[in-house]
Design a protein around this motif. Structure first.
Motif, PDB file in Angstrom:
ATOM      1  N   ASN A   1       0.569  -1.235   0.026  1.00  0.00           N
ATOM      2  CA  ASN A   1       0.119   0.034   0.147  1.00  0.00           C
ATOM      3  C   ASN A   1       0.886   1.085  -0.036  1.00  0.00           C
ATOM      4  O   ASN A   1       0.485   2.332   0.682  1.00  0.00           O
ATOM      5  N   GLY A   2       1.839   1.262  -0.729  1.00  0.00           N
ATOM      6  CA  GLY A   2       2.824   2.353  -0.817  1.00  0.00           C
ATOM      7  C   GLY A   2       3.542   2.747   0.143  1.00  0.00           C
ATOM      8  O   GLY A   2       4.534   3.572   0.157  1.00  0.00           O
ATOM      9  N   LYS A   3       3.816   1.703   1.209  1.00  0.00           N
ATOM     10  CA  LYS A   3       4.681   1.942   2.414  1.00  0.00           C
ATOM     11  C   LYS A   3       5.911   0.711   2.338  1.00  0.00           C
ATOM     12  O   LYS A   3       5.374  -0.222   1.827  1.00  0.00           O
ATOM     13  N   VAL A   4       6.799   1.040   2.892  1.00  0.00           N
ATOM     14  CA  VAL A   4       7.942  -0.085   2.858  1.00  0.00           C
ATOM     15  C   VAL A   4       7.879  -0.739   4.390  1.00  0.00           C
ATOM     16  O   VAL A   4       8.019  -0.032   5.326  1.00  0.00           O
ATOM     17  N   TYR A   5       8.050  -1.918   4.472  1.00  0.00           N
ATOM     18  CA  TYR A   5       8.073  -2.732   5.621  1.00  0.00           C
ATOM     19  C   TYR A   5       9.291  -3.727   5.735  1.00  0.00           C
ATOM     20  O   TYR A   5       9.712  -4.176   4.493  1.00  0.00           O
ATOM     21  N   GLY A   6       9.737  -4.455   6.901  1.00  0.00           N
ATOM     22  CA  GLY A   6      10.687  -5.275   6.759  1.00  0.00           C
ATOM     23  C   GLY A   6      10.431  -6.608   7.849  1.00  0.00           C
ATOM     24  O   GLY A   6      10.160  -6.195   8.997  1.00  0.00           O
ATOM     25  N   LYS A   7      10.446  -7.644   7.534  1.00  0.00           N
ATOM     26  CA  LYS A   7      10.013  -8.654   8.479  1.00  0.00           C
ATOM     27  C   LYS A   7      11.325  -9.759   8.401  1.00  0.00           C
ATOM     28  O   LYS A   7      11.904  -9.804   7.490  1.00  0.00           O
ATOM     29  N   ILE A   8      11.493 -10.046   9.738  1.00  0.00           N
ATOM     30  CA  ILE A   8      12.748 -11.054   9.941  1.00  0.00           C
ATOM     31  C   ILE A   8      12.238 -12.431   9.487  1.00  0.00           C
ATOM     32  O   ILE A   8      11.158 -13.042  10.106  1.00  0.00           O
ATOM     33  N   VAL A   9      12.835 -13.047   8.501  1.00  0.00           N
ATOM     34  CA  VAL A   9      12.523 -14.293   7.886  1.00  0.00           C
ATOM     35  C   VAL A   9      13.433 -15.627   8.284  1.00  0.00           C
ATOM     36  O   VAL A   9      13.110 -16.628   8.102  1.00  0.00           O
ATOM     37  N   GLU A  10      14.505 -15.090   8.965  1.00  0.00           N
ATOM     38  CA  GLU A  10      15.416 -16.104   9.197  1.00  0.00           C
ATOM     39  C   GLU A  10      16.435 -15.787  10.264  1.00  0.00           C
ATOM     40  O   GLU A  10      16.950 -14.503  10.365  1.00  0.00           O
ATOM     41  N   ILE A  11      16.653 -16.380  11.423  1.00  0.00           N
ATOM     42  CA  ILE A  11      17.759 -15.927  12.397  1.00  0.00           C
ATOM     43  C   ILE A  11      18.961 -16.950  12.142  1.00  0.00           C
ATOM     44  O   ILE A  11      18.596 -18.466  12.099  1.00  0.00           O
ATOM     45  N   LEU A  12      20.258 -16.301  12.085  1.00  0.00           N
ATOM     46  CA  LEU A  12      21.129 -17.017  11.623  1.00  0.00           C
ATOM     47  C   LEU A  12      21.926 -17.844  12.754  1.00  0.00           C
ATOM     48  O   LEU A  12      22.663 -18.958  12.581  1.00  0.00           O
ATOM     49  N   ASN A  13      21.687 -17.413  13.997  1.00  0.00           N
ATOM     50  CA  ASN A  13      22.435 -18.109  15.039  1.00  0.00           C
ATOM     51  C   ASN A  13      21.593 -19.263  15.473  1.00  0.00           C
ATOM     52  O   ASN A  13      20.325 -19.029  15.867  1.00  0.00           O
ATOM     53  N   PRO A  14      21.884 -20.488  15.480  1.00  0.00           N
ATOM     54  CA  PRO A  14      20.885 -21.379  15.703  1.00  0.00           C
ATOM     55  C   PRO A  14      20.596 -21.539  17.310  1.00  0.00           C
ATOM     56  O   PRO A  14      19.357 -21.863  17.301  1.00  0.00           O
ATOM     57  N   SER A  15      20.963 -20.874  18.130  1.00  0.00           N
ATOM     58  CA  SER A  15      20.699 -20.808  19.694  1.00  0.00           C
ATOM     59  C   SER A  15      19.782 -19.740  19.795  1.00  0.00           C
ATOM     60  O   SER A  15      19.080 -19.811  20.805  1.00  0.00           O
ATOM     61  N   ARG A  16      19.434 -18.965  18.770  1.00  0.00           N
ATOM     62  CA  ARG A  16      18.462 -17.706  18.890  1.00  0.00           C
ATOM     63  C   ARG A  16      17.263 -17.763  18.066  1.00  0.00           C
ATOM     64  O   ARG A  16      16.383 -17.041  17.935  1.00  0.00           O
ATOM     65  N   LYS A  17      17.374 -19.177  17.459  1.00  0.00           N
ATOM     66  CA  LYS A  17      16.097 -19.548  16.454  1.00  0.00           C
ATOM     67  C   LYS A  17      14.565 -19.064  17.076  1.00  0.00           C
ATOM     68  O   LYS A  17      13.785 -18.725  16.494  1.00  0.00           O
ATOM     69  N   ASN A  18      14.497 -19.492  18.323  1.00  0.00           N
ATOM     70  CA  ASN A  18      13.214 -19.424  18.736  1.00  0.00           C
ATOM     71  C   ASN A  18      13.051 -18.046  19.897  1.00  0.00           C
ATOM     72  O   ASN A  18      12.224 -18.222  20.995  1.00  0.00           O
TER      73      ASN A  18
END
Length: 140
Positions: free
Chosen positions: A46-63
Protein backbone atom coordinates in the motif's frame (compact mmCIF):
# COMPACT_ATOMS: atom_id res chain seq x y z
CA UNK A 1 26.08 -0.70 -38.63
CA UNK A 2 22.75 0.82 -37.54
CA UNK A 3 21.55 -2.58 -36.27
CA UNK A 4 24.65 -2.93 -34.09
CA UNK A 5 24.22 0.57 -32.70
CA UNK A 6 20.54 -0.09 -31.91
CA UNK A 7 21.43 -3.40 -30.22
CA UNK A 8 24.07 -1.67 -28.06
CA UNK A 9 21.63 1.06 -27.08
CA UNK A 10 18.97 -1.52 -26.16
CA UNK A 11 21.42 -3.49 -24.02
CA UNK A 12 22.67 -0.30 -22.40
CA UNK A 13 19.09 0.74 -21.65
CA UNK A 14 18.19 -2.68 -20.24
CA UNK A 15 21.12 -2.46 -17.86
CA UNK A 16 19.57 0.63 -16.26
CA UNK A 17 16.19 -1.10 -16.07
CA UNK A 18 17.63 -3.70 -13.71
CA UNK A 19 19.22 -1.31 -11.25
CA UNK A 20 19.23 -2.37 -7.63
CA UNK A 21 16.45 -1.41 -5.26
CA UNK A 22 15.90 -1.96 -1.54
CA UNK A 23 13.32 -4.72 -1.91
CA UNK A 24 14.13 -8.35 -1.23
CA UNK A 25 16.14 -10.22 1.37
CA UNK A 26 19.00 -8.61 3.31
CA UNK A 27 21.46 -10.10 5.80
CA UNK A 28 21.66 -7.93 8.91
CA UNK A 29 25.15 -7.21 10.24
CA UNK A 30 25.70 -5.93 13.78
CA UNK A 31 27.54 -2.58 13.54
CA UNK A 32 29.54 -3.22 16.74
CA UNK A 33 30.44 -6.92 16.52
CA UNK A 34 30.23 -7.57 12.76
CA UNK A 35 28.08 -10.62 13.57
CA UNK A 36 25.61 -11.77 10.92
CA UNK A 37 22.32 -11.91 12.81
CA UNK A 38 19.29 -12.43 10.58
CA UNK A 39 17.68 -12.20 7.17
CA UNK A 40 15.10 -9.44 6.73
CA UNK A 41 12.70 -9.36 3.81
CA UNK A 42 11.95 -5.76 2.77
CA UNK A 43 8.72 -5.32 0.85
CA UNK A 44 6.20 -2.68 -0.21
CA UNK A 45 2.54 -2.75 0.75
CA UNK A 46 0.00 0.00 0.00
CA UNK A 47 2.77 2.44 -0.94
CA UNK A 48 4.75 1.97 2.29
CA UNK A 49 7.87 -0.08 3.02
CA UNK A 50 8.10 -2.80 5.68
CA UNK A 51 10.66 -5.36 6.76
CA UNK A 52 10.12 -8.70 8.47
CA UNK A 53 12.66 -11.09 9.97
CA UNK A 54 12.41 -14.29 7.92
CA UNK A 55 15.47 -16.13 9.24
CA UNK A 56 17.65 -16.04 12.37
CA UNK A 57 21.22 -17.07 11.61
CA UNK A 58 22.42 -18.04 15.10
CA UNK A 59 20.97 -21.52 15.78
CA UNK A 60 20.78 -20.86 19.54
CA UNK A 61 18.55 -17.78 18.91
CA UNK A 62 16.07 -19.36 16.43
CA UNK A 63 13.28 -19.47 19.04
CA UNK A 64 14.19 -16.21 20.78
CA UNK A 65 11.42 -13.97 22.07
CA UNK A 66 11.43 -10.18 22.15
CA UNK A 67 11.52 -10.08 25.95
CA UNK A 68 12.78 -6.48 26.01
CA UNK A 69 10.00 -5.14 23.77
CA UNK A 70 7.44 -2.96 25.52
CA UNK A 71 4.69 -2.88 22.90
CA UNK A 72 2.53 -5.56 21.26
CA UNK A 73 5.75 -7.47 20.44
CA UNK A 74 6.47 -8.19 24.13
CA UNK A 75 7.46 -11.86 24.49
CA UNK A 76 6.57 -12.61 20.85
CA UNK A 77 8.90 -14.65 18.60
CA UNK A 78 11.53 -12.54 16.86
CA UNK A 79 11.34 -14.83 13.84
CA UNK A 80 8.51 -13.46 11.69
CA UNK A 81 8.48 -10.10 13.49
CA UNK A 82 7.95 -6.89 11.49
CA UNK A 83 10.88 -4.63 12.42
CA UNK A 84 10.69 -1.97 9.67
CA UNK A 85 7.39 -0.12 9.62
CA UNK A 86 5.83 2.49 7.36
CA UNK A 87 8.72 4.02 5.40
CA UNK A 88 8.02 6.11 2.30
CA UNK A 89 10.27 6.91 -0.63
CA UNK A 90 11.73 10.42 -0.75
CA UNK A 91 14.13 10.77 -3.70
CA UNK A 92 16.82 8.09 -3.13
CA UNK A 93 15.99 7.37 0.53
CA UNK A 94 13.15 5.70 2.39
CA UNK A 95 12.15 7.37 5.64
CA UNK A 96 9.25 8.54 7.78
CA UNK A 97 8.78 5.24 9.57
CA UNK A 98 10.42 3.22 12.30
CA UNK A 99 12.74 0.30 12.96
CA UNK A 100 12.65 -2.03 15.97
CA UNK A 101 15.84 -3.42 17.47
CA UNK A 102 14.73 -6.76 18.99
CA UNK A 103 18.00 -6.97 20.98
CA UNK A 104 17.02 -4.05 23.21
CA UNK A 105 13.30 -3.69 22.41
CA UNK A 106 13.69 -0.05 21.34
CA UNK A 107 11.99 1.60 18.38
CA UNK A 108 13.86 4.23 16.38
CA UNK A 109 13.07 6.54 13.48
CA UNK A 110 14.48 4.86 10.38
CA UNK A 111 16.09 5.72 7.07
CA UNK A 112 17.09 3.25 4.37
CA UNK A 113 19.34 4.03 1.43
CA UNK A 114 21.29 1.87 -0.98
CA UNK A 115 24.95 1.77 0.02
CA UNK A 116 27.85 3.09 -2.02
CA UNK A 117 29.02 -0.46 -2.72
CA UNK A 118 26.74 -2.69 -4.82
CA UNK A 119 24.74 -5.15 -2.74
CA UNK A 120 24.74 -3.05 0.44
CA UNK A 121 21.93 -1.25 2.21
CA UNK A 122 22.57 1.61 4.62
CA UNK A 123 20.19 1.22 7.57
CA UNK A 124 20.10 4.14 9.96
CA UNK A 125 18.19 4.38 13.24
CA UNK A 126 17.65 7.80 14.88
CA UNK A 127 16.87 9.20 18.30
CA UNK A 128 16.76 12.99 18.05
CA UNK A 129 20.11 14.03 16.52
CA UNK A 130 21.86 10.80 17.34
CA UNK A 131 21.98 7.85 14.98
CA UNK A 132 23.57 4.48 14.39
CA UNK A 133 24.25 3.03 10.97
CA UNK A 134 24.45 -0.57 9.86
CA UNK A 135 25.28 -1.89 6.41
CA UNK A 136 23.24 -4.93 5.44
CA UNK A 137 24.16 -7.25 2.59
CA UNK A 138 21.83 -8.34 -0.22
CA UNK A 139 21.00 -12.05 -0.17
CA UNK A 140 21.27 -13.60 -3.61
Amino acid sequence: MNKILVAILILFGLNFGFSQDIFGKWKTIDDETGEEKSIVNIYEENGKVYGKIVEILNPSRKNALCDKCEDENKNKPILGMKIIDGLEKDDDVYEGGTILNPSNGKIYKCRLKLGEEPGTLQVRGYVAFFYKTQYWQKVK
